[in-house]
Design an enzyme around this catalytic site. Structure first.
Site, PDB file in Angstrom:
ATOM      1  N   CYS A 116     -41.446  14.293  19.721  1.00 50.08           N
ATOM      2  CA  CYS A 116     -41.448  15.066  20.976  1.00 50.08           C
ATOM      3  C   CYS A 116     -42.686  15.947  21.103  1.00 50.08           C
ATOM      4  CB  CYS A 116     -40.201  15.921  21.084  1.00 50.08           C
ATOM      5  SG  CYS A 116     -38.700  14.958  21.013  1.00 50.08           S
ATOM      6  N   HIS A 256     -40.596  21.878  26.159  1.00 49.82           N
ATOM      7  CA  HIS A 256     -40.092  20.506  25.988  1.00 49.82           C
ATOM      8  C   HIS A 256     -38.671  20.446  26.526  1.00 49.82           C
ATOM      9  CE1 HIS A 256     -38.814  16.776  24.399  1.00 49.82           C
ATOM     10  NE2 HIS A 256     -38.123  17.276  23.385  1.00 49.82           N
ATOM     11  N   ASN A 286     -33.966  14.039  27.758  1.00 53.28           N
ATOM     12  CA  ASN A 286     -35.066  14.266  26.817  1.00 53.28           C
ATOM     13  C   ASN A 286     -35.926  12.997  26.747  1.00 53.28           C
ATOM     14  OD1 ASN A 286     -36.713  14.597  24.599  1.00 53.28           O
ATOM     15  ND2 ASN A 286     -35.104  15.369  23.244  1.00 53.28           N
TER      16      ASN A 286
HETATM   17  O1  UT7 Z   1     -36.392  16.788  21.019  1.00 50.24           O
HETATM   18  C1  UT7 Z   1     -35.662  17.235  19.917  1.00 50.24           C
HETATM   19  C2  UT7 Z   1     -34.488  16.334  19.874  1.00 50.24           C
HETATM   20  N1  UT7 Z   1     -33.186  16.819  19.756  1.00 50.24           N
HETATM   21  C3  UT7 Z   1     -32.694  17.978  20.232  1.00 50.24           C
HETATM   22  O2  UT7 Z   1     -33.340  18.824  20.765  1.00 50.24           O
HETATM   23  C4  UT7 Z   1     -31.225  18.170  20.078  1.00 50.24           C
HETATM   24  C5  UT7 Z   1     -30.843  19.570  19.705  1.00 50.24           C
HETATM   25  N2  UT7 Z   1     -29.397  19.716  19.620  1.00 50.24           N
HETATM   26  C6  UT7 Z   1     -28.632  19.753  20.724  1.00 50.24           C
HETATM   27  O3  UT7 Z   1     -29.120  19.658  21.841  1.00 50.24           O
HETATM   28  C7  UT7 Z   1     -27.155  19.989  20.530  1.00 50.24           C
HETATM   29  O4  UT7 Z   1     -26.908  20.279  19.185  1.00 50.24           O
HETATM   30  C8  UT7 Z   1     -26.282  18.779  20.983  1.00 50.24           C
HETATM   31  C9  UT7 Z   1     -26.318  18.663  22.490  1.00 50.24           C
HETATM   32  C10 UT7 Z   1     -26.790  17.496  20.360  1.00 50.24           C
HETATM   33  C11 UT7 Z   1     -24.846  18.996  20.571  1.00 50.24           C
HETATM   34  O5  UT7 Z   1     -24.362  20.220  21.105  1.00 50.24           O
HETATM   35  P1  UT7 Z   1     -23.614  21.264  20.173  1.00 50.24           P
HETATM   36  O6  UT7 Z   1     -23.198  22.385  21.024  1.00 50.24           O
HETATM   37  O7  UT7 Z   1     -24.526  21.571  19.013  1.00 50.24           O
HETATM   38  O8  UT7 Z   1     -22.356  20.463  19.738  1.00 50.24           O
HETATM   39  P2  UT7 Z   1     -21.874  20.053  18.273  1.00 50.24           P
HETATM   40  O9  UT7 Z   1     -22.748  19.001  17.684  1.00 50.24           O
HETATM   41  O10 UT7 Z   1     -21.656  21.304  17.486  1.00 50.24           O
HETATM   42  O11 UT7 Z   1     -20.451  19.415  18.595  1.00 50.24           O
HETATM   43  C12 UT7 Z   1     -19.392  20.160  19.155  1.00 50.24           C
HETATM   44  C13 UT7 Z   1     -18.237  19.234  19.419  1.00 50.24           C
HETATM   45  C14 UT7 Z   1     -17.885  18.335  18.226  1.00 50.24           C
HETATM   46  O12 UT7 Z   1     -16.493  18.183  18.197  1.00 50.24           O
HETATM   47  P3  UT7 Z   1     -15.601  19.066  17.158  1.00 50.24           P
HETATM   48  O13 UT7 Z   1     -16.137  18.731  15.814  1.00 50.24           O
HETATM   49  O14 UT7 Z   1     -15.858  20.501  17.554  1.00 50.24           O
HETATM   50  O15 UT7 Z   1     -14.223  18.598  17.442  1.00 50.24           O
HETATM   51  C15 UT7 Z   1     -18.524  17.005  18.591  1.00 50.24           C
HETATM   52  O16 UT7 Z   1     -17.858  15.913  17.998  1.00 50.24           O
HETATM   53  O17 UT7 Z   1     -18.559  18.337  20.500  1.00 50.24           O
HETATM   54  C16 UT7 Z   1     -18.332  16.986  20.093  1.00 50.24           C
HETATM   55  N3  UT7 Z   1     -19.293  16.129  20.785  1.00 50.24           N
HETATM   56  C17 UT7 Z   1     -19.068  15.610  22.000  1.00 50.24           C
HETATM   57  N4  UT7 Z   1     -18.037  15.717  22.846  1.00 50.24           N
HETATM   58  C18 UT7 Z   1     -18.142  15.082  24.027  1.00 50.24           C
HETATM   59  C19 UT7 Z   1     -20.515  15.724  20.346  1.00 50.24           C
HETATM   60  N5  UT7 Z   1     -21.098  14.955  21.279  1.00 50.24           N
HETATM   61  C20 UT7 Z   1     -20.222  14.864  22.315  1.00 50.24           C
HETATM   62  C21 UT7 Z   1     -20.260  14.222  23.559  1.00 50.24           C
HETATM   63  N6  UT7 Z   1     -19.204  14.363  24.383  1.00 50.24           N
HETATM   64  N7  UT7 Z   1     -21.326  13.489  23.958  1.00 50.24           N
END
Ligand code: UT7
Length: 329
Positions: A116, A256, A286
């Site tokens: 990125c 970004h 993204n």
């Molecule tokens: O360019 C650099 C590339 N990457 C990034 O910048 C990504 C940076 N990270 C993020 O943007 C965030 O961490 C995410 C959007 C990927 C995830 O958001 P989060 O608030 O950190 O969620 P999490 O990973 O802590 O997950 C929370 C919950 C989990 O369920 P439990 O364990 O609390 O029951 C996940 O399984 O949300 C669940 N979850 C989803 N639910 C519905 C994860 N993905 C999804 C989804 N839909 N797509």
């Protein structure tokens, strides 16, 4: 403000695939909801390339627009750098394919791999080469078809990414304009937070069996989020301090476009008004190396970026890598 690097953006362009994938479309593919995606990422839709569309197609179109806007012919271009991790092929460099498509026969062409951060890395490399090698017309392109490495069964990652390309044409700057300052950073100890293991020399594509989900993106989302906010804040602060520029002097911040919460957190740490922080992650998701040059082009064409404006850009990506740059138009 310190003296600039001698390179100025004189043209921009961007290109996107026609097909739009909405959150509602994703609800039919994986266990997710529109409200979860919007709340956690700010993304509502993204453009996705038809399978097999080469990234050079978008890169070339973005570059053509940048040349046209600046009134520069392809044969005048001395150097083409494409920041990408989704090149058409393992080799040759996508920049060489773009060079051929543009008929930019006098250019040197190569790719730069910084995920990125690819566009801002390429911008700094380009400006350094302009100083040492006297290049006068340089195309810096960020282009990705990230959906070519997505596991559509993995809801943690498949909702995040989109495809597209953005290009900037650089020329020698006059007076106190152009790229004022930029800084890059890397931390190779954190490679396991965001990577794609497939198809390289570690797991060669010519050896069987290769699991169907192997050549796809792996990410520790929460950790990446944490590092992103910290690194983007740190590198932007460094660039502002070294350039002796205050956050209030910035007319537009282009972060970004990975996640609206990351974008807002960075803007907030510098006390920058929301209206001065560029957001298009809701429409494009993204797009990795393409996200900043797409925003730059949208900003310039819509009048959001005007002559004389000071634009700050800041990014973060796999590697880990990060970068920030200040540009006066
Ligand atoms: O360019 C650099 C590339 N990457 C990034 O910048 C990504 C940076 N990270 C993020 O943007 C965030 O961490 C995410 C959007 C990927 C995830 O958001 P989060 O608030 O950190 O969620 P999490 O990973 O802590 O997950 C929370 C919950 C989990 O369920 P439990 O364990 O609390 O029951 C996940 O399984 O949300 C669940 N979850 C989803 N639910 C519905 C994860 N993905 C999804 C989804 N839909 N797509």
């Amino acid at each position: 403000m310190i003296n600039g690097t001698g390179a100025k953006i004189i043209g921009t362009g961007h290109a996107l695939p026609e097909k739009v994938l909405t959150n509602a479309d994703l609800e039919k593919i994986v266990d997710t909801t529109d409200s979860w995606i919007v709340e956690r990422t700010g993304i509502r839709e993204r453009h996705v390339a038809e399978a097999g569309t080469p990234v050079s197609e978008f890169a070339t179109e973005a570059a053509r627009q940048a040349l046209e806007q600046a009134g520069v012919e392809a044969k005048e271009v001395d150097l083409i750098i494409v920041g990408t991790v989704t090149g058409d092929m393992k080799f040759p460099a996508t920049a060489c394919l773009v060079q051929a498509k543009l008929e930019a026969k006098n250019a040197v062409a190569f790719d730069l791999s910084a995920a990125c951060s690819g566009f801002l890395y390429s911008l700094q490399v380009a400006s350094a080469l302009m100083r040492t090698n006297s290049y006068r017309r340089v195309l810096v392109i960020g282009a990705e078809v990230l959906t070519s490495m997505i596991n559509w069964q993995d809801r943690d990652t498949c909702i995040l990414f989109g495809d597209g390309a953005g290009a900037a044409l650089l020329a020698p700057a006059e007076g106190q304009t152009g790229l004022i300052h930029s800084r890059l950073g890397s931390d190779g100890r954190q490679t396991d937070l965001l990577y794609n293991p497939g198809g390289g020399s570690l797991h060669p594509a010519n050896l069987e069996p290769v699991a169907p989900d192997f050549p796809t993106i792996r990410m520790e989302g929460r950790e990446v989020f944490r590092h992103a906010v910290t690194a983007m804040t740190k590198v932007l602060k460094q660039v502002l301090e070294e350039a002796e520029v205050s956050a209030e002097e910035i007319n537009l911040l282009i972060p970004h476009q990975a996640n609206l919460r990351i974008i807002e957190a960075v803007g907030k740490r510098f006390g920058i008004d929301k209206e001065k922080v560029y957001v298009n992650v809701d429409r494009f998701g993204n797009t990795s190396a393409a996200s900043i040059p797409i925003a730059l082009d949208e900003g310039r064409r819509s009048g959001r970026i005007k002559e004389g404006d000071l634009v700050a850009m800041v990014t973060f990506g796999a590697g880990l890598t990060w970068a920030a740059a200040l540009h006066k138009f």
